[in-house]
Design a protein around this motif. Sequence first.
Motif, PDB file in Angstrom:
ATOM      1  N   THR A  39     -25.366   9.571  54.138  1.00 54.16           N
ATOM      2  CA  THR A  39     -25.403   8.839  52.880  1.00 54.16           C
ATOM      3  C   THR A  39     -25.066   7.382  53.159  1.00 54.16           C
ATOM      4  O   THR A  39     -24.283   7.087  54.062  1.00 54.16           O
ATOM      5  CB  THR A  39     -24.394   9.396  51.853  1.00 54.16           C
ATOM      6  OG1 THR A  39     -23.096   9.366  52.432  1.00 54.16           O
ATOM      7  CG2 THR A  39     -24.745  10.810  51.427  1.00 54.16           C
ATOM      8  N   LEU A  40     -25.667   6.489  52.390  1.00 52.27           N
ATOM      9  CA  LEU A  40     -25.395   5.065  52.522  1.00 52.27           C
ATOM     10  C   LEU A  40     -25.881   4.348  51.275  1.00 52.27           C
ATOM     11  O   LEU A  40     -26.690   4.887  50.523  1.00 52.27           O
ATOM     12  CB  LEU A  40     -26.082   4.481  53.761  1.00 52.27           C
ATOM     13  CG  LEU A  40     -27.603   4.502  53.778  1.00 52.27           C
ATOM     14  CD1 LEU A  40     -28.111   3.313  54.572  1.00 52.27           C
ATOM     15  CD2 LEU A  40     -28.085   5.780  54.442  1.00 52.27           C
ATOM     16  N   HIS A  84     -18.485   0.838  42.615  1.00 50.16           N
ATOM     17  CA  HIS A  84     -17.487   0.554  43.640  1.00 50.16           C
ATOM     18  C   HIS A  84     -16.380   1.611  43.609  1.00 50.16           C
ATOM     19  O   HIS A  84     -15.853   1.937  42.559  1.00 50.16           O
ATOM     20  CB  HIS A  84     -16.904  -0.846  43.422  1.00 50.16           C
ATOM     21  CG  HIS A  84     -15.939  -1.259  44.487  1.00 50.16           C
ATOM     22  ND1 HIS A  84     -16.291  -1.335  45.817  1.00 50.16           N
ATOM     23  CD2 HIS A  84     -14.632  -1.593  44.429  1.00 50.16           C
ATOM     24  CE1 HIS A  84     -15.242  -1.714  46.532  1.00 50.16           C
ATOM     25  NE2 HIS A  84     -14.220  -1.872  45.706  1.00 50.16           N
ATOM     26  N   ARG A  85     -16.096   2.167  44.755  1.00 45.82           N
ATOM     27  CA  ARG A  85     -15.042   3.155  44.985  1.00 45.82           C
ATOM     28  C   ARG A  85     -15.360   4.541  44.421  1.00 45.82           C
ATOM     29  O   ARG A  85     -14.477   5.388  44.346  1.00 45.82           O
ATOM     30  CB  ARG A  85     -13.700   2.641  44.483  1.00 45.82           C
ATOM     31  CG  ARG A  85     -13.267   1.364  45.187  1.00 45.82           C
ATOM     32  CD  ARG A  85     -11.890   0.937  44.774  1.00 45.82           C
ATOM     33  NE  ARG A  85     -10.907   1.863  45.305  1.00 45.82           N
ATOM     34  CZ  ARG A  85     -10.137   1.626  46.360  1.00 45.82           C
ATOM     35  NH1 ARG A  85     -10.233   0.481  46.986  1.00 45.82           N
ATOM     36  NH2 ARG A  85      -9.264   2.521  46.779  1.00 45.82           N
ATOM     37  N   GLN A 143     -17.052   8.386  49.847  1.00 43.85           N
ATOM     38  CA  GLN A 143     -16.634   7.307  48.952  1.00 43.85           C
ATOM     39  C   GLN A 143     -17.491   6.094  49.261  1.00 43.85           C
ATOM     40  O   GLN A 143     -17.682   5.737  50.428  1.00 43.85           O
ATOM     41  CB  GLN A 143     -15.167   6.984  49.096  1.00 43.85           C
ATOM     42  CG  GLN A 143     -14.700   5.968  48.059  1.00 43.85           C
ATOM     43  CD  GLN A 143     -13.197   5.844  47.989  1.00 43.85           C
ATOM     44  OE1 GLN A 143     -12.474   6.186  48.920  1.00 43.85           O
ATOM     45  NE2 GLN A 143     -12.710   5.332  46.868  1.00 43.85           N
ATOM     46  N   PHE A 144     -17.992   5.448  48.204  1.00 39.86           N
ATOM     47  CA  PHE A 144     -18.860   4.271  48.361  1.00 39.86           C
ATOM     48  C   PHE A 144     -18.105   3.013  47.998  1.00 39.86           C
ATOM     49  O   PHE A 144     -17.391   2.982  46.984  1.00 39.86           O
ATOM     50  CB  PHE A 144     -20.107   4.433  47.468  1.00 39.86           C
ATOM     51  CG  PHE A 144     -20.981   5.571  47.897  1.00 39.86           C
ATOM     52  CD1 PHE A 144     -21.957   5.397  48.860  1.00 39.86           C
ATOM     53  CD2 PHE A 144     -20.812   6.841  47.347  1.00 39.86           C
ATOM     54  CE1 PHE A 144     -22.759   6.446  49.271  1.00 39.86           C
ATOM     55  CE2 PHE A 144     -21.613   7.899  47.745  1.00 39.86           C
ATOM     56  CZ  PHE A 144     -22.572   7.703  48.711  1.00 39.86           C
ATOM     57  N   SER A 153     -30.079  -1.916  46.797  1.00 36.78           N
ATOM     58  CA  SER A 153     -29.028  -2.414  45.918  1.00 36.78           C
ATOM     59  C   SER A 153     -27.684  -1.886  46.392  1.00 36.78           C
ATOM     60  O   SER A 153     -27.597  -0.751  46.881  1.00 36.78           O
ATOM     61  CB  SER A 153     -29.283  -1.946  44.478  1.00 36.78           C
ATOM     62  OG  SER A 153     -28.182  -2.254  43.659  1.00 36.78           O
ATOM     63  N   ARG A 154     -26.641  -2.686  46.225  1.00 36.66           N
ATOM     64  CA  ARG A 154     -25.291  -2.197  46.518  1.00 36.66           C
ATOM     65  C   ARG A 154     -24.855  -1.151  45.502  1.00 36.66           C
ATOM     66  O   ARG A 154     -23.940  -0.385  45.762  1.00 36.66           O
ATOM     67  CB  ARG A 154     -24.287  -3.347  46.524  1.00 36.66           C
ATOM     68  CG  ARG A 154     -24.356  -4.158  47.796  1.00 36.66           C
ATOM     69  CD  ARG A 154     -23.247  -5.134  47.846  1.00 36.66           C
ATOM     70  NE  ARG A 154     -23.557  -6.221  46.909  1.00 36.66           N
ATOM     71  CZ  ARG A 154     -22.869  -7.315  46.789  1.00 36.66           C
ATOM     72  NH1 ARG A 154     -21.794  -7.503  47.502  1.00 36.66           N
ATOM     73  NH2 ARG A 154     -23.229  -8.250  45.949  1.00 36.66           N
ATOM     74  N   SER A 155     -25.487  -1.140  44.329  1.00 36.78           N
ATOM     75  CA  SER A 155     -25.104  -0.183  43.291  1.00 36.78           C
ATOM     76  C   SER A 155     -25.981   1.074  43.298  1.00 36.78           C
ATOM     77  O   SER A 155     -25.984   1.838  42.347  1.00 36.78           O
ATOM     78  CB  SER A 155     -25.142  -0.841  41.918  1.00 36.78           C
ATOM     79  OG  SER A 155     -26.458  -1.237  41.609  1.00 36.78           O
ATOM     80  N   ARG A 156     -26.726   1.276  44.374  1.00 36.97           N
ATOM     81  CA  ARG A 156     -27.509   2.498  44.557  1.00 36.97           C
ATOM     82  C   ARG A 156     -27.214   3.055  45.946  1.00 36.97           C
ATOM     83  O   ARG A 156     -27.003   2.307  46.888  1.00 36.97           O
ATOM     84  CB  ARG A 156     -29.010   2.248  44.407  1.00 36.97           C
ATOM     85  CG  ARG A 156     -29.367   1.847  42.972  1.00 36.97           C
ATOM     86  CD  ARG A 156     -30.812   2.031  42.640  1.00 36.97           C
ATOM     87  NE  ARG A 156     -31.318   3.377  42.668  1.00 36.97           N
ATOM     88  CZ  ARG A 156     -31.127   4.302  41.720  1.00 36.97           C
ATOM     89  NH1 ARG A 156     -30.404   4.013  40.665  1.00 36.97           N
ATOM     90  NH2 ARG A 156     -31.658   5.498  41.823  1.00 36.97           N
ATOM     91  N   ALA A 157     -27.195   4.357  46.033  1.00 36.75           N
ATOM     92  CA  ALA A 157     -26.972   5.020  47.318  1.00 36.75           C
ATOM     93  C   ALA A 157     -28.096   6.008  47.539  1.00 36.75           C
ATOM     94  O   ALA A 157     -28.888   6.298  46.635  1.00 36.75           O
ATOM     95  CB  ALA A 157     -25.626   5.722  47.325  1.00 36.75           C
ATOM     96  N   MET A 158     -28.168   6.510  48.759  1.00 34.54           N
ATOM     97  CA  MET A 158     -29.167   7.526  49.064  1.00 34.54           C
ATOM     98  C   MET A 158     -28.559   8.568  49.980  1.00 34.54           C
ATOM     99  O   MET A 158     -27.580   8.304  50.678  1.00 34.54           O
ATOM    100  CB  MET A 158     -30.418   6.921  49.691  1.00 34.54           C
ATOM    101  CG  MET A 158     -30.228   6.352  51.077  1.00 34.54           C
ATOM    102  SD  MET A 158     -31.769   5.775  51.812  1.00 34.54           S
ATOM    103  CE  MET A 158     -32.515   7.320  52.292  1.00 34.54           C
TER     104      MET A 158
END
Length: 147
Positions: free
Chosen positions: A40-41, A117-118, A143-144, A59-64
């Motif tokens: 995940t990142l 965040h977090r 945790q992101f 985006s920093r506000s999206r993960a995969m």
Amino acid sequence: MGSLLKWLLTSLLLVCSFHPATASAEQAKRFGDYVVHYNTLTTDMLNPDVAREYDIRRSRSRAMINISVIRQSDNQAVPADLEVTSGMLTGHKQNLTMREIREGDAIYYVSDFPVAHRDALNFAIRVKPEGSRQSHTFEFEKQFFTE
């Protein structure tokens, strides 16, 4: 090896080299003859060309999440039925829709989703490799940090 898979493996190695605690974290689970690799990142870490090719918004506000299943007896990627759920400590859960991507002999599954965040997300994964009669499940937490 597919460009997304190659990029994800390279990025994982880079992250592990900069964060020793990450290096010791297992990013694979073995079930008999099958190994399920996962990562995940945040999507801002994706190469812009790779993100565009696979229609993933950076985006920093999206993960995969990226998952692949390898049969160890012949070291081959195999298709699999996957059910992936992510949940927060508050109890909010969402089912992630996984997209299958094939590049040559590589087969992997990806899904992207919003994060803050977090956010600490618990992932529950059920995988049934093609040709196997048995499903396997495992969980992990991530945790992101988006700021």
